[in-house]
Motif scaffolding. Structure first.
Motif, short mmCIF file in Angstrom:
data_model
loop_
_atom_site.label_atom_id
_atom_site.label_comp_id
_atom_site.label_asym_id
_atom_site.label_seq_id
_atom_site.Cartn_x
_atom_site.Cartn_y
_atom_site.Cartn_z
N GLU A 1 0.92 -1.66 -0.16
CA GLU A 1 0.10 0.02 -0.22
C GLU A 1 0.88 1.21 -0.07
O GLU A 1 0.41 2.28 -0.96
CB GLU A 1 -1.59 0.31 1.10
N GLY A 2 1.98 1.31 0.78
CA GLY A 2 2.71 2.57 0.80
C GLY A 2 3.48 2.99 -0.64
O GLY A 2 3.67 3.78 -0.16
N LEU A 3 3.38 2.14 -1.26
CA LEU A 3 4.39 2.12 -2.61
C LEU A 3 3.30 3.42 -3.25
O LEU A 3 3.90 3.93 -4.39
CB LEU A 3 4.81 1.20 -2.79
N LEU A 4 2.22 3.41 -3.23
CA LEU A 4 1.19 4.48 -3.92
C LEU A 4 1.14 5.03 -3.78
O LEU A 4 1.34 5.99 -2.72
CB LEU A 4 -0.27 3.27 -4.24
N SER A 5 0.97 6.14 -4.59
CA SER A 5 0.79 8.04 -4.62
C SER A 5 -0.32 7.41 -3.33
O SER A 5 -1.06 7.48 -4.03
CB SER A 5 0.73 8.59 -6.24
N PRO A 6 -0.43 8.73 -2.55
CA PRO A 6 -1.20 9.02 -1.66
C PRO A 6 -2.17 9.73 -2.30
O PRO A 6 -3.23 10.39 -1.88
CB PRO A 6 -0.52 10.11 -0.09
N ASP A 7 -1.70 10.38 -3.63
CA ASP A 7 -3.01 11.51 -4.34
C ASP A 7 -3.78 11.29 -3.97
O ASP A 7 -5.03 11.48 -5.28
CB ASP A 7 -2.09 12.46 -5.26
N GLN A 8 -3.68 9.82 -4.89
CA GLN A 8 -5.24 8.49 -5.76
C GLN A 8 -6.42 8.58 -4.85
O GLN A 8 -6.16 8.42 -3.63
CB GLN A 8 -4.31 7.30 -6.50
N SER A 9 -7.30 8.13 -5.24
CA SER A 9 -8.63 7.92 -4.82
C SER A 9 -8.36 6.67 -4.48
O SER A 9 -7.56 5.84 -5.14
CB SER A 9 -9.40 8.24 -5.57
N PRO A 10 -9.02 6.19 -4.31
CA PRO A 10 -8.78 4.22 -3.13
C PRO A 10 -9.34 3.96 -4.15
O PRO A 10 -8.62 3.01 -4.81
CB PRO A 10 -9.60 4.22 -2.33
N GLU A 11 -10.55 4.49 -5.30
CA GLU A 11 -10.66 3.67 -6.99
C GLU A 11 -10.34 3.54 -7.83
O GLU A 11 -9.90 2.73 -7.66
CB GLU A 11 -12.06 3.70 -6.68
N GLY A 12 -9.22 4.63 -7.96
CA GLY A 12 -8.36 4.47 -8.76
C GLY A 12 -7.05 3.97 -8.73
O GLY A 12 -6.80 3.78 -9.66
N GLN A 13 -6.97 3.97 -7.09
CA GLN A 13 -5.69 3.53 -6.17
C GLN A 13 -6.41 1.47 -6.65
O GLN A 13 -5.26 1.20 -7.60
CB GLN A 13 -5.30 3.33 -5.60
N ALA A 14 -6.49 0.57 -7.19
CA ALA A 14 -7.53 -0.08 -6.38
C ALA A 14 -7.73 -1.00 -8.06
O ALA A 14 -7.29 -1.55 -8.09
CB ALA A 14 -8.54 -0.55 -5.96
N ARG A 15 -8.02 0.34 -8.83
CA ARG A 15 -8.47 0.08 -10.20
C ARG A 15 -6.96 -0.07 -10.88
O ARG A 15 -7.23 -1.06 -12.27
CB ARG A 15 -9.43 0.46 -10.72
N ALA A 16 -6.31 0.59 -10.57
CA ALA A 16 -4.72 1.10 -11.36
C ALA A 16 -3.84 0.39 -10.77
O ALA A 16 -3.27 -0.45 -12.21
CB ALA A 16 -4.66 2.23 -11.00
N ARG A 17 -3.91 -0.21 -9.84
CA ARG A 17 -3.27 -1.49 -9.08
C ARG A 17 -3.78 -2.88 -9.83
O ARG A 17 -2.88 -3.64 -10.63
CB ARG A 17 -3.67 -1.67 -7.66
N VAL A 18 -5.00 -3.04 -9.96
CA VAL A 18 -5.28 -4.06 -10.70
C VAL A 18 -4.87 -4.34 -12.57
O VAL A 18 -4.21 -5.48 -12.61
CB VAL A 18 -6.75 -4.60 -10.00
N ALA A 19 -4.99 -3.11 -12.71
CA ALA A 19 -4.25 -3.15 -14.36
C ALA A 19 -3.52 -3.34 -14.73
O ALA A 19 -3.11 -4.01 -15.47
CB ALA A 19 -5.15 -1.94 -14.79
N MET A 20 -2.38 -2.23 -13.38
CA MET A 20 -1.17 -2.72 -13.48
C MET A 20 -0.98 -4.14 -13.17
O MET A 20 0.05 -4.30 -13.85
CB MET A 20 0.11 -1.46 -12.75
N GLY A 21 -1.08 -4.89 -12.04
CA GLY A 21 -0.70 -6.54 -12.20
C GLY A 21 -1.04 -6.87 -13.17
O GLY A 21 -0.05 -7.88 -13.35
N ARG A 22 -1.85 -6.25 -13.92
CA ARG A 22 -2.41 -7.48 -15.08
C ARG A 22 -1.58 -7.02 -16.12
O ARG A 22 -1.45 -8.40 -16.46
CB ARG A 22 -4.07 -7.39 -15.69
#
Lengths: 450, 199
Positions: B108-129
């Protein structure tokens, strides 16, 4: 083919990466920057050797260079660098009392070297230069043809040359292979230089310039006042346009008013105990006793009596903040207590202070000192700072090549090297671990890891 | 008198910093690292995606940079020099032996704190894939593609970092994209990412 690259895809994925790519938080960035700073001594060593090779005279071939690097870093086991290693003519022995030094001198055998200790209190105004050069008899440090041993202080000390403890802000630079300059911006630095190998050490903290020819001495600063107190040996002081003043054991020099805290370092300082005195002066338990004929040179209206002990034993500016403060005072904490305090500080997140305390204990000569380096290395590794961990483990190896905690230090060395991507360094550490401590748990762990 | 401390001024240029850093000036080393850190993070993050050893790799880049400083002659921009080292570290980290053990969910700590939780989650899943798909592409093509697509670099800029002709880089990007498209045929989620329906 350029036009076949889908720029819409690029834009879309870049936006996605902006939202989803990893980034370091502030704490991680700080750790990275700390790791970079921690490498500065290694760079200086490399730079020093490079300068050495370029200064004319015989040049190093690759094998010799590797041997020199191994010696300077303290990586090589004794068998790896035989006494007959062809370093002659390239890295000369220090001018003074070094004729019988082996090619790879051991730290504790540098009895012939000098011991210099200085305490610098800097409230920070004027510039003071403190230089130390070779041997108690004085060296021709200005001689351009001098071949000094390349050296540079490590963050936790002076590498092979001695120890350094800093509390406050200190920058280090190496203008050439023979000179290292410490610029103290704030706080205090204690240096125990056992042998500078013909090199020059300067501490920049005030307006005066003090060139030392091998001695134990202290420099103190209170406001605009600077004082130099020499325990033994020979110090040359220059201050602005004033002519140089030579100070000998027991002499004091003051400018800008008396400095109550000015006193030479105590002979019973445990960090000085490991090195023989630089001169034949009888050791005295009284830290401020003066030699016969000692002088005090002051510009104030009421100069103190020559060689008179300082009125106040402690209280150097910044002393209350530093672990080395008041080290000549009889109430100095026991190393065990200091080690416990270091652990407590580390747990409290006061890393810099904890490091200073670990290093302070590590200046000793006993198992506690060994433990301090190993604990610091272990903490650094667990905190995600493999470069610092490696440095602390190396310090242990240099100081205690046959120490009781060698297996642990080697194991940390291997792990930190591996995390730094230095597979060769990791392999060397594991090889040494297996060879020296084959029955240790760490050697078994190394076996399992492979 | 205390004002004299200000004499210790920050160096004026990268060249000055490099010169001082070569001499072992810790301040200069730190200043260089501070200057290049955002770019190193950006490049590594985009080439490698989430990794448990991300911080270690960033640190490794700078340690290798320090070792390489004597070789830097100022013939290229310093940022290019650092970028080249970053790419080398990233490629080394992509080797299977080094990669599999360190592949991890992004902390969690590696993601930018500027993002919204939803945006973080979506981007994280997409980047992972996306990175899971990139795992199946050869490193040279993967590096070229990620630098182009995720770091928005031009083929010429990438060519400087990977020491390759821009046309070669273009070819690598093209083929990486073709391979991704092929993978996306059997992976609707990846197809959404590539075709822009990831939301």
């Amino acid at each position: 083919m350029a036009d076949r690259l889908d720029t819409a895809l690029q834009t879309r994925l870049a936006r996605l990466a902006d939202d989803g790519a990893p980034a370091l938080d502030d704490a991680a960035r700080r750790r990275v920057l700390e790791a970079v700073r921690a490498e500065a001594p290694e760079v200086r060593r490399e730079a020093g050797l490079a300068a050495l090779a370029e200064r004319g005279g015989p040049s190093l071939d690759e094998a010799a260079r590797a041997r020199v690097l191994a010696v300077v870093r303290g990586d090589a086991a004794p068998a790896e660098v035989p006494a007959e290693a062809p370093l002659d003519g390239v890295v000369e022995a220090p001018a003074a009392a070094a004729g019988d030094r082996p090619a790879r001198p051991r730290r504790r055998r540098w009895a012939a070297g000098f011991a210099a200790a200085l305490g610098v209190a800097a409230a920070a105004s004027a510039l003071a230069w403190v230089g130390a050069s070779d041997g108690p008899s004085g060296g021709s440090s200005a001689d351009g043809a001098r071949a000094c041993e390349a050296w540079a202080p490590a963050d936790e000390g002076l590498g092979r040359r001695g120890e350094m403890t800093t509390v406050g802000e200190l920058t280090v630079s190496a203008p050439d292979g023979c000179t290292t300059e410490l610029s103290l911006l704030d706080g205090r630095v204690d240096v125990h230089a056992r042998d500078l190998g013909g090199g020059v050490l300067r501490v920049r903290a005030g307006a005066a310039q003090v060139e030392v020819r091998g001695t134990r001495f202290s420099v103190s600063r209170e406001g605009g006042a600077v004082a130099v107190a020499v325990r033994e040996g020979h110090v040359v002081v220059s201050n602005g346009d004033e002519p140089e003043v030579h100070l000998r054991g027991g002499d004091r020099w003051e400018r800008g008013g008396p400095v109550a805290t000015a006193q030479p370092p105590a002979l019973d300082d445990p960090r000085l105990a490991s090195a023989e005195p630089a001169s034949a002066e009888p050791a005295s338990a009284e830290p401020t006793s003066a030699q016969p004929g000692a002088r005090t040179l002051v510009d104030g209206p009421a100069p103190p009596v020559a060689g008179e002990p300082a009125p106040r034993p402690v209280g150097v500016a910044g002393a209350e903040r530093g672990p080395v403060a008041g080290r000549s005072a009889p109430s100095a904490p026991e190393p065990g207590a200091t080690l416990r305090e270091a652990e407590r500080r580390w747990r409290a997140g006061e890393r810099d202070r904890a490091r200073a305390l670990f290093r302070q204990v590590g200046l000793g000569e006993d198992t506690l000192a060994e433990a301090a380096w190993v604990r610091l290395a272990r903490h650094e590794l667990q905190a995600g700072s493999p470069a610092r961990a490696r440095q602390a483990a190396r310090s242990h190896r240099r100081r205690f090549p046959r120490g009781r905690l060698g297996a642990e230090a080697l194991w940390i060395l291997a792990q930190s090297a591996r995390r730094l991507g230095d597979a060769g360094g990791a392999d060397r550490a594991v090889d040494e671990l297996r060879a020296r401590y084959p029955d240790s748990p760490q050697a078994r762990a190394a076996e399992r890891a492979e | 008198m205390p004002a004299q401390l200000r004499l210790v001024a920050p160096p004026a240029s990268t060249e000055d910093l490099v010169a001082r850093a070569r001499g072992g000036d810790a301040d200069a080393l730190e200043a260089l690292a501070r200057q290049e850190l955002p770019r190193v993070e950006r490049l590594l993050g985009r080439i490698l995606g989430p990794r448990s050893d991300f911080e270690d790799l960033v640190q490794t880049v700078f340690l290798e940079l320090i070792k390489s400083l004597p070789r830097y002659r100022g013939e290229s921009r310093f940022s290019t020099f650092v970028g080249g080292i970053t790419v080398r570290v990233a490629r080394r980290a992509l080797r299977p032996s080094a990669y599999e053990a360190r592949r991890a969910e992004m902390p969690e700590g590696l993601l930018s704190p500027d993002q919204s939780p939803e945006g973080q989650a979506r981007a994280r899943v997409a980047m992972g894939r996306l990175h899971a798909a990139l795992d199946r592409i050869a490193p040279k093509k993967r590096v070229a593609f990620t630098l182009w697509a995720l770091a928005e670099m031009t083929p010429s800029e990438i060519g400087e970092l990977v020491d390759a002709n821009p046309n070669t880089v273009r070819a690598r990007i093209f083929h990486a994209r073709q391979e991704l498209k092929a993978l996306a045929q059997a992976d609707p989620a990846l197809r959404e990412i590539l075709e822009g329906r990831d939301g």
